[in-house]
Design a protein around this motif. Sequence first.
Motif, PDB file in Angstrom:
ATOM      1  N   TRP A   1      99.114  22.327 -72.099  1.00 12.13           N
ATOM      2  CA  TRP A   1     100.525  22.439 -72.433  1.00 12.13           C
ATOM      3  C   TRP A   1     100.701  23.235 -73.727  1.00 12.13           C
ATOM      4  CZ3 TRP A   1      97.495  18.216 -72.954  1.00 12.13           C
ATOM      5  CH2 TRP A   1      97.445  17.581 -74.199  1.00 12.13           C
ATOM      6  N   ALA A   2     101.911  23.818 -73.864  1.00 12.55           N
ATOM      7  CA  ALA A   2     102.243  24.621 -75.042  1.00 12.55           C
ATOM      8  C   ALA A   2     103.496  24.054 -75.689  1.00 12.55           C
ATOM      9  CB  ALA A   2     102.462  26.076 -74.646  1.00 12.55           C
ATOM     10  N   THR A   3     103.446  23.884 -77.009  1.00 12.49           N
ATOM     11  CA  THR A   3     104.554  23.289 -77.757  1.00 12.49           C
ATOM     12  C   THR A   3     105.061  24.268 -78.807  1.00 12.49           C
ATOM     13  OG1 THR A   3     103.470  21.132 -77.504  1.00 12.49           O
ATOM     14  CG2 THR A   3     105.271  21.289 -79.104  1.00 12.49           C
ATOM     15  N   PRO A   4     106.368  24.646 -78.742  1.00 13.93           N
ATOM     16  CA  PRO A   4     106.914  25.544 -79.776  1.00 13.93           C
ATOM     17  C   PRO A   4     106.918  24.852 -81.145  1.00 13.93           C
ATOM     18  CG  PRO A   4     108.371  25.417 -77.861  1.00 13.93           C
ATOM     19  CD  PRO A   4     107.360  24.317 -77.712  1.00 13.93           C
ATOM     20  N   MET A   5     106.707  25.622 -82.186  1.00 13.15           N
ATOM     21  CA  MET A   5     106.690  25.060 -83.541  1.00 13.15           C
ATOM     22  C   MET A   5     107.004  26.144 -84.558  1.00 13.15           C
ATOM     23  SD  MET A   5     102.597  24.825 -84.332  1.00 13.15           S
ATOM     24  CE  MET A   5     102.925  24.474 -86.033  1.00 13.15           C
ATOM     25  N   ILE A   6     107.244  25.739 -85.790  1.00 15.70           N
ATOM     26  CA  ILE A   6     107.456  26.669 -86.889  1.00 15.70           C
ATOM     27  C   ILE A   6     106.295  26.509 -87.866  1.00 15.70           C
ATOM     28  CG2 ILE A   6     108.939  27.345 -88.808  1.00 15.70           C
ATOM     29  CD1 ILE A   6     110.133  27.973 -86.103  1.00 15.70           C
TER      30      ILE A   6
ATOM     31  N   GLY B   1      88.847  11.023 -72.990  1.00 12.59           N
ATOM     32  CA  GLY B   1      88.970  12.464 -72.905  1.00 12.59           C
ATOM     33  C   GLY B   1      88.934  13.090 -74.290  1.00 12.59           C
ATOM     34  N   VAL B   2      89.025  14.402 -74.329  1.00 13.72           N
ATOM     35  CA  VAL B   2      89.048  15.161 -75.577  1.00 13.72           C
ATOM     36  C   VAL B   2      90.244  16.109 -75.529  1.00 13.72           C
ATOM     37  CG1 VAL B   2      87.854  16.858 -77.008  1.00 13.72           C
ATOM     38  CG2 VAL B   2      86.557  15.036 -75.892  1.00 13.72           C
ATOM     39  N   VAL B   3      91.002  16.156 -76.606  1.00  6.48           N
ATOM     40  CA  VAL B   3      92.099  17.119 -76.721  1.00  6.48           C
ATOM     41  C   VAL B   3      91.649  18.254 -77.630  1.00  6.48           C
ATOM     42  CG1 VAL B   3      94.436  17.537 -77.559  1.00  6.48           C
ATOM     43  CG2 VAL B   3      93.927  15.440 -76.295  1.00  6.48           C
ATOM     44  N   LEU B   4      91.729  19.469 -77.120  1.00  2.96           N
ATOM     45  CA  LEU B   4      91.483  20.682 -77.905  1.00  2.96           C
ATOM     46  C   LEU B   4      92.831  21.326 -78.164  1.00  2.96           C
ATOM     47  CD1 LEU B   4      88.607  22.165 -75.697  1.00  2.96           C
ATOM     48  CD2 LEU B   4      88.339  20.775 -77.754  1.00  2.96           C
ATOM     49  N   GLU B   5      93.081  21.719 -79.393  1.00  4.33           N
ATOM     50  CA  GLU B   5      94.364  22.353 -79.663  1.00  4.33           C
ATOM     51  C   GLU B   5      94.263  23.341 -80.812  1.00  4.33           C
ATOM     52  OE1 GLU B   5      97.021  19.098 -80.394  1.00  4.33           O
ATOM     53  OE2 GLU B   5      96.706  19.183 -82.559  1.00  4.33           O
ATOM     54  N   THR B   6      95.203  24.286 -80.803  1.00  2.00           N
ATOM     55  CA  THR B   6      95.219  25.299 -81.844  1.00  2.00           C
ATOM     56  C   THR B   6      96.644  25.805 -82.030  1.00  2.00           C
ATOM     57  OG1 THR B   6      94.310  27.431 -82.529  1.00  2.00           O
ATOM     58  CG2 THR B   6      94.707  27.136 -80.185  1.00  2.00           C
ATOM     59  N   ASN B   7      96.988  26.220 -83.244  1.00  2.82           N
ATOM     60  CA  ASN B   7      98.285  26.823 -83.546  1.00  2.82           C
ATOM     61  C   ASN B   7      98.140  28.341 -83.540  1.00  2.82           C
ATOM     62  OD1 ASN B   7      99.152  24.205 -83.949  1.00  2.82           O
ATOM     63  ND2 ASN B   7      98.970  24.321 -86.188  1.00  2.82           N
TER      64      ASN B   7
ATOM     65  N   LYS C   1     103.899  28.128 -91.344  1.00  2.00           N
ATOM     66  CA  LYS C   1     104.163  28.517 -92.730  1.00  2.00           C
ATOM     67  C   LYS C   1     104.919  29.836 -92.761  1.00  2.00           C
ATOM     68  CE  LYS C   1      99.577  30.607 -92.997  1.00  2.00           C
ATOM     69  NZ  LYS C   1      98.263  30.582 -93.645  1.00  2.00           N
ATOM     70  N   LYS C   2     105.698  30.016 -93.790  1.00  2.00           N
ATOM     71  CA  LYS C   2     106.517  31.211 -93.991  1.00  2.00           C
ATOM     72  C   LYS C   2     107.601  31.345 -92.924  1.00  2.00           C
ATOM     73  CE  LYS C   2     102.787  33.737 -96.289  1.00  2.00           C
ATOM     74  NZ  LYS C   2     101.970  34.982 -96.323  1.00  2.00           N
ATOM     75  N   GLY C   3     107.872  30.221 -92.202  1.00  2.00           N
ATOM     76  CA  GLY C   3     108.953  30.227 -91.240  1.00  2.00           C
ATOM     77  C   GLY C   3     108.684  30.977 -89.959  1.00  2.00           C
ATOM     78  N   ARG C   4     107.418  31.305 -89.699  1.00  2.00           N
ATOM     79  CA  ARG C   4     107.102  32.061 -88.495  1.00  2.00           C
ATOM     80  C   ARG C   4     107.091  31.151 -87.274  1.00  2.00           C
ATOM     81  NH1 ARG C   4     102.955  34.896 -91.678  1.00  2.00           N
ATOM     82  NH2 ARG C   4     101.383  33.530 -90.747  1.00  2.00           N
ATOM     83  N   PRO C   5     107.735  31.548 -86.144  1.00  2.00           N
ATOM     84  CA  PRO C   5     107.643  30.772 -84.901  1.00  2.00           C
ATOM     85  C   PRO C   5     106.223  30.859 -84.345  1.00  2.00           C
ATOM     86  CG  PRO C   5     108.786  32.839 -84.499  1.00  2.00           C
ATOM     87  CD  PRO C   5     108.596  32.734 -85.989  1.00  2.00           C
ATOM     88  N   ALA C   6     105.779  29.779 -83.768  1.00  2.00           N
ATOM     89  CA  ALA C   6     104.412  29.733 -83.245  1.00  2.00           C
ATOM     90  C   ALA C   6     104.362  28.763 -82.073  1.00  2.00           C
ATOM     91  CB  ALA C   6     103.431  29.320 -84.337  1.00  2.00           C
ATOM     92  N   VAL C   7     103.175  28.657 -81.499  1.00  2.00           N
ATOM     93  CA  VAL C   7     102.947  27.773 -80.354  1.00  2.00           C
ATOM     94  C   VAL C   7     101.681  26.965 -80.617  1.00  2.00           C
ATOM     95  CG1 VAL C   7     102.305  27.669 -77.908  1.00  2.00           C
ATOM     96  CG2 VAL C   7     104.094  29.250 -78.675  1.00  2.00           C
TER      97      VAL C   7
ATOM     98  N   MET D   1     100.173  35.981 -80.942  1.00  2.00           N
ATOM     99  CA  MET D   1      99.726  36.378 -79.606  1.00  2.00           C
ATOM    100  C   MET D   1     100.932  36.703 -78.723  1.00  2.00           C
ATOM    101  SD  MET D   1      96.979  34.470 -77.098  1.00  2.00           S
ATOM    102  CE  MET D   1      98.032  33.329 -76.208  1.00  2.00           C
ATOM    103  N   ASN D   2     100.779  37.710 -77.905  1.00  2.64           N
ATOM    104  CA  ASN D   2     101.817  38.094 -76.956  1.00  2.64           C
ATOM    105  C   ASN D   2     102.122  36.897 -76.046  1.00  2.64           C
ATOM    106  OD1 ASN D   2     103.280  39.135 -74.752  1.00  2.64           O
ATOM    107  ND2 ASN D   2     102.327  41.154 -74.963  1.00  2.64           N
ATOM    108  N   PRO D   3     103.373  36.455 -75.960  1.00  2.20           N
ATOM    109  CA  PRO D   3     103.715  35.301 -75.120  1.00  2.20           C
ATOM    110  C   PRO D   3     103.317  35.462 -73.657  1.00  2.20           C
ATOM    111  CG  PRO D   3     105.542  35.855 -76.571  1.00  2.20           C
ATOM    112  CD  PRO D   3     104.552  36.974 -76.699  1.00  2.20           C
ATOM    113  N   GLN D   4     103.198  36.702 -73.190  1.00  2.67           N
ATOM    114  CA  GLN D   4     102.815  36.924 -71.797  1.00  2.67           C
ATOM    115  C   GLN D   4     101.398  36.439 -71.492  1.00  2.67           C
ATOM    116  OE1 GLN D   4     103.550  41.195 -71.806  1.00  2.67           O
ATOM    117  NE2 GLN D   4     105.334  40.900 -70.454  1.00  2.67           N
ATOM    118  N   TYR D   5     100.587  36.244 -72.534  1.00  3.94           N
ATOM    119  CA  TYR D   5      99.190  35.871 -72.315  1.00  3.94           C
ATOM    120  C   TYR D   5      99.006  34.357 -72.109  1.00  3.94           C
ATOM    121  CZ  TYR D   5      98.250  40.547 -74.171  1.00  3.94           C
ATOM    122  OH  TYR D   5      98.232  41.903 -74.388  1.00  3.94           O
ATOM    123  N   TYR D   6      99.990  33.560 -72.491  1.00  2.00           N
ATOM    124  CA  TYR D   6      99.813  32.114 -72.400  1.00  2.00           C
ATOM    125  C   TYR D   6      99.609  31.639 -70.961  1.00  2.00           C
ATOM    126  CZ  TYR D   6     100.916  31.501 -77.336  1.00  2.00           C
ATOM    127  OH  TYR D   6     100.879  31.541 -78.700  1.00  2.00           O
ATOM    128  N   GLY D   7     100.392  32.173 -70.048  1.00  2.00           N
ATOM    129  CA  GLY D   7     100.264  31.767 -68.648  1.00  2.00           C
ATOM    130  C   GLY D   7      98.874  31.987 -68.089  1.00  2.00           C
TER     131      GLY D   7
END
Length: 432
Positions: free
Chosen positions: A323-328, A292-298, A330-336, A302-308
């Motif tokens: 799937w979506a993984t919470p992360m931190i 398979g192939v995994v595509l991913e991006t940080n 650069k500059k301490g910003r929360p991201a997915v 983006m508005n969290p309502q759009y992920y679903g």
Amino acid sequence: MKTLYLDCFAGIAGDMFLGALLDLGLDAKEFLHTMEHVVLFPEREGGTGDTHSHDHGHTRHHDHEHPHVRETDPHGHVHGDDILKISVHPGSKAGMAGIKVSVANLEDHPHRGLGDVLAIIGASPLSPKVKERASKAFRLLAEAEAKVHGTSPEEVHFHEVGAIDSIADIIGAFVLVEMAGVERVVCSPLNVGSGTVKCAHGVLPVPAPATLELLEGLPVYAEGSPMERVTPTGALLVKCLADEFGPLPAGRVLASGRGLGDRESDIPNLLRAVLVETPDNGEEDRFRRDRGVVLETNIDDMNPQYYGPVMQMLFAEGALDVWATPMIMKKGRPAVTLSCLCLPEKEEELAAILLRETTTLGLRKYPVDRLKTDHEIVERETSWGMVRFKVARLGGEVLRANPEFEDVRRLSREFGIPLPEMRERLLGDFLL
């Protein structure tokens, strides 16, 4: 398990395949001894004509003479003085040494048909497996040529099915695969080349029409200077032999070989074959395998309502998992990190969704090997009606069975029973 890996980074032709397998260390004398008993064509009055090979892009090199391969007709009479040549060459200007195989002094028989070729194979002393593979190969080749020329496979003339050297290539390839004890063949994507090629029908684009028919369903790309890199014979061998496509499989390398083409190119004109001992402890029977192939991006803007909705779109278009993984970041910003698993053929379609429907500017991708249970959906009559169960097996042993969630939810609502309890009741009915 002996697995043959074909690295077609510069394409593949019949003579290159023979050379690569012989370069693995197979016994050339044994190969010649086997081939000398194969009926090619009975002797024909007149002089020796030119051989018209389909291997346009990898022209044959006639060099030092080696033991003669004599023809016999179906009645066992010896004919001709034709030569199968095997020679070691220092290689291209890139310094890659390898084996060249050529067939010389063979007459062209333009009016031979598919039936004649199949009769030759049937009358030969080859093993049943080689006969079966060779017969299947020529039927496929005749079907491809017939489709291109708007006729039937039975009406395809022999010069369209392949010159005598191509017959030697095809039959010889299956003989060598058997000699090497190959149990599985894995092939890289095929570098088909580009440009044009001259043949009996004039100047045609690469891949040639018959080659393109044979390539249907196979992974291809074009790289390097313009030339025909995959010939009809090469495409045919891959079509008949390859069990799967991908990178070099994990295992212990037993041998490697290189089969050379004649034409110089910016890419070394050779086929690389690697014989690998892959695990043979019953693992192949226990697991289902694919790639398979995994595509991913940080994403951090983006508005969290759009992920679903985006995840639903990916599933609807064929994603195997999202799937979506919470992360931190650069500059301490929360991201997915938004990740998507898919089959290779779905990669571009799903990548377009991620780029179009999210705020990301780019994606990462990487291939993954998947080991899976052998699973299926079965319907079972229960106290609550017909229910679908997903049954997982490993090596024939049933590991687990789970009722499909949509059925559990439907029955839970219908009978007013909580979801966990409804699931347990259905499992109890399944196990009875």
